[in-house]
Write a protein that holds these residues in place. Structure first.
Motif, mmCIF file in Angstrom:
data_model
loop_
_atom_site.group_PDB
_atom_site.id
_atom_site.type_symbol
_atom_site.label_atom_id
_atom_site.label_comp_id
_atom_site.label_asym_id
_atom_site.label_seq_id
_atom_site.Cartn_x
_atom_site.Cartn_y
_atom_site.Cartn_z
ATOM 1 N N VAL A 99 0.475 -0.585 0.408
ATOM 2 C CA VAL A 99 -0.271 -0.296 0.038
ATOM 3 C C VAL A 99 1.053 1.197 -0.465
ATOM 4 N N SER A 100 0.576 2.497 -1.029
ATOM 5 C CA SER A 100 1.642 3.503 -0.777
ATOM 6 C C SER A 100 1.099 4.425 -0.198
ATOM 7 N N LYS A 103 -1.715 9.165 -1.514
ATOM 8 C CA LYS A 103 -2.553 8.140 -1.952
ATOM 9 C C LYS A 103 -2.542 9.073 -3.609
ATOM 10 N N ALA A 107 -4.549 3.213 -9.508
ATOM 11 C CA ALA A 107 -3.500 2.757 -9.116
ATOM 12 C C ALA A 107 -3.896 1.066 -9.800
ATOM 13 N N SER A 129 -4.538 2.226 -1.847
ATOM 14 C CA SER A 129 -3.324 2.884 -2.047
ATOM 15 C C SER A 129 -4.193 4.361 -2.580
#
Ligand code: SAH
Length: 248
Positions: A99-100, A103, A107, A129
């Motif tokens: 998960v980045s 945001k 994705a 993300s």
């Protein structure tokens, strides 16, 4: 950590590790109406062609994660070649659960949906993300023609007919997960040839250069059987596309 070596060998000359041609990848980028500075996350980013060309053409900022050390190195070289190394970052690693921190607007998981344990799990993972109003990209096979037998599905390298859906059912399934399909670009049979046939010359050259390697037998067997298998099965029965989704 790496993917099985046979894939690194077969796809070492690929820039795009899926049935999209460079033109289809450009069509998809244009279809998404990307803006300068948009953040894009790509799980299973391969040799980075999507992020690098979209960084060049639309000014996006990208992060890609891929488990192949070779493909990740190639992605970094491609970023330098296209003068976008300051816009894109490629991480060699397992994208499972990734998960980045920040945001993203887009994705993506293009042709690697096992990373989230299937399409549903991958959509859920990517959504974590995604900024509100962002787009999820899923690249996935579907049956162009439903295989009449389980054996034909296996010849398409599926475990069973139930591995994939026909295109209308695939679109319906995205709706069931709560998403609108807002764009799509589909590969065609010539694109499949670009993905599959490139492997044949790569394997042939690899065999000539690596006579003592432990994988010679496997690669030889594949080079002998793959052209016929591809034209008889994958090329006829399997479709592939990238679907752009937004939460309903
Ligand atoms: N999206 C890229 C690559 C698709 S091929 C493209 O379209 O060109 C599938 C990719 O998933 C390969 O590059 C492979 O190395 C990568 N991969 C497989 N398992 C992975 C994992 N657990 N985490 C990250 N990458 C993975």
């Amino acid at each position: 950590m790496d993917i099985p070596r046979i894939f690194n060998i077969m796809e070492s000359a690929h820039r795009i590790h899926n049935p999209f041609t460079p033109e289809k990848l450009a069509t998809l980028g244009e279809a998404l109406r990307l803006k300068k500075g948009d953040r894009v996350l790509d799980l299973g980013s391969g040799s980075g062609e999507m992020l690098c060309t979209w960084a060049r053409d639309y000014g996006v900022i990208g992060t890609g994660i891929d488990m192949s050390q070779l493909f990740t190195e190639q992605a970094k070289l491609r970023a330098e070649e296209l003068c976008v190394a300051d816009q894109v970052k490629f991480i060699h690693g397992d994208a499972t659960g990734y998960v980045s921190d920040e945001k993203v607007s887009v994705a993506a998981c293009v042709g690697a949906s096992w990373i989230g344990g299937g399409v549903a799990g991958t959509i859920e993972l990517l959504a974590r993300s995604l900024r509100i109003g962002g787009i999820i990209l899923i690249g996935e096979p579907y049956w162009r023609q439903l295989p009449p037998t389980e054996n034909i599905a296996k010849e398409c390298l599926a475990h069973s007919v139930s591995d994939f859906l026909i295109l209308p059912e695939l679109l319906v399934s995205f709706g069931r997960f709560g998403y609108d399909v807002v764009e799509m670009v589909l590969a065609d049979q010539d694109g499949w040839d670009r993905y599959e046939a490139v492997k044949w010359l790569t394997m042939r050259r690899w065999l000539e250069a690596n006579p003592g390697d432990e994988l010679v037998k496997d690669v030889r067997a594949k080079l002998t059987s793959e052209p016929e298998r591809h034209v008889a099965y994958t090329r006829e029965y399997l479709g592939w596309g990238v679907f752009a989704l937004m939460l309903r």
